[in-house]
Scaffold this motif. Structure first.
Motif, PDB file in Angstrom:
ATOM      1  N   TYR A 141     -35.047  41.501  54.680  1.00  0.00           N
ATOM      2  CA  TYR A 141     -33.809  41.385  55.442  1.00  0.00           C
ATOM      3  C   TYR A 141     -32.865  42.518  55.056  1.00  0.00           C
ATOM      4  O   TYR A 141     -33.023  43.149  54.011  1.00  0.00           O
TER       5      TYR A 141
ATOM      6  N   ARG B 253     -28.992  31.943  56.318  1.00  0.00           N
ATOM      7  CA  ARG B 253     -29.504  31.986  54.960  1.00  0.00           C
ATOM      8  C   ARG B 253     -30.942  32.509  54.998  1.00  0.00           C
ATOM      9  O   ARG B 253     -31.696  32.172  55.913  1.00  0.00           O
ATOM     10  N   VAL B 254     -31.311  33.310  54.032  1.00  0.00           N
ATOM     11  CA  VAL B 254     -32.654  33.863  53.973  1.00  0.00           C
ATOM     12  C   VAL B 254     -33.245  33.630  52.588  1.00  0.00           C
ATOM     13  O   VAL B 254     -32.509  33.425  51.612  1.00  0.00           O
TER      14      VAL B 254
ATOM     15  N   GLY C  53     -31.834  28.762  50.526  1.00  0.00           N
ATOM     16  CA  GLY C  53     -31.662  30.064  51.148  1.00  0.00           C
ATOM     17  C   GLY C  53     -30.448  30.803  50.600  1.00  0.00           C
ATOM     18  O   GLY C  53     -29.428  30.189  50.258  1.00  0.00           O
TER      19      GLY C  53
ATOM     20  N   HIS D 228     -35.874  31.671  56.930  1.00  0.00           N
ATOM     21  CA  HIS D 228     -34.432  31.653  57.155  1.00  0.00           C
ATOM     22  C   HIS D 228     -34.020  30.352  57.844  1.00  0.00           C
ATOM     23  O   HIS D 228     -34.856  29.614  58.363  1.00  0.00           O
TER      24      HIS D 228
END
Length: 258
Positions: A15, A153-154, A182, A201
């Motif tokens: 990301y 959120r990742v 995340g 995610h």
């Protein structure tokens, strides 16, 4: 817009948040377009609630949640067509994906204040699997996003795990992959979060008094072909950067139905 260290970060973590890709006037124009699309969808009685229906909340709570999501926004408002091929976007995409980049599809997601639905952790891969896994999402923020209004959120580095089994092919088991695991990616209006379609995610519910509006563009390498005949839209294959290496794979094969 980005340097080699950013490209390396993306490859390692799956990301990359890029600040200020779109200016204030462009953001305002897209905000207005989002509202007009919602109004027209309501008039056409296509104003569906796209909230995820799962087992992580009681039914009474699920009924309160709302998430407005519509695909192919570049067919509804011209400002999104301009955003898809914006010079800042192409400068970034050519470094993250390569010289030949195609659009796969676009969509908008609106989390209204106080009851904007969460979306559990998942990969985008099951929706439209491709051979080389070059596919990425570019999430354009039209509002400030933080933990209170359900920012994305990742899970950094999760793209290296490959495709994972999903419940009903749509989301990961929320007990094994809770949203809280995340890494929050707060962003301001005009920022764009890029993430690979294998990157895990999700996003929490909007518990604030502020709307969270995002427009998402899905891009891929022009030589990265689907492994299944799923999720193909009219706009799939639009060239964003460079050229299409295969003349016979320039566009999806569609037939018109009455």
């Amino acid at each position: 817009m980005i340097g080699q260290h950013d490209v390396d970060f993306y490859k390692e973590n799956g990301y990359l948040l890029v600040k200020g890709v779109f200016g204030q006037a462009e953001v305002e124009e897209m905000r207005g377009a989002v509202e007009r699309i919602i109004q027209r969808a309501a008039q056409a009685k296509r104003d569906e609630n796209s909230a995820w229906q799962g087992d992580f909340l009681p039914p009474a709570e699920l009924k309160k949640l709302v998430l407005k999501g519509f695909h192919d926004v570049h067919y509804h408002e011209a400002c999104f067509t301009r955003a898809v091929v914006h010079p800042n976007m192409t400068a970034i995409l050519s470094q993250l994906i390569g010289p030949d980049v195609q659009l796969h599809h676009s969509k908008m997601l609106v989390k209204p204040p106080e009851n904007g639905a969460a979306f559990p952790m998942h990969q985008d891969y099951p929706y439209f699997p491709h051979e080389k896994h070059s596919m990425l999402a570019a999430s354009v923020h039209l509002d400030m996003a933080d933990e209170k209004n359900g920012c994305l959120r990742v899970v950094p580095g999760s793209h290296t795990q490959g495709g994972l089994p999903h419940v009903g092919s749509y989301y990961l088991n929320h007990k094994e992959y809770p949203i809280s695991d995340g890494l929050p990616c707060p962003a301001e209006a005009g920022d764009v979060l890029f993430f690979n379609y294998l990157t895990i995610h999700g996003s929490d519910a909007n518990r604030s008094e502020r709307t969270r509006r995002n427009v998402l563009f899905q891009y891929k390498d022009a030589s990265d072909y689907p492994t299944e005949n799923v999720h193909i839209d009219w706009g799939s294959g639009l060239m964003i950067c460079g050229g299409n290496p295969r003349f016979d794979k320039a566009k999806p094969d569609f037939s018109i139905k009455g």
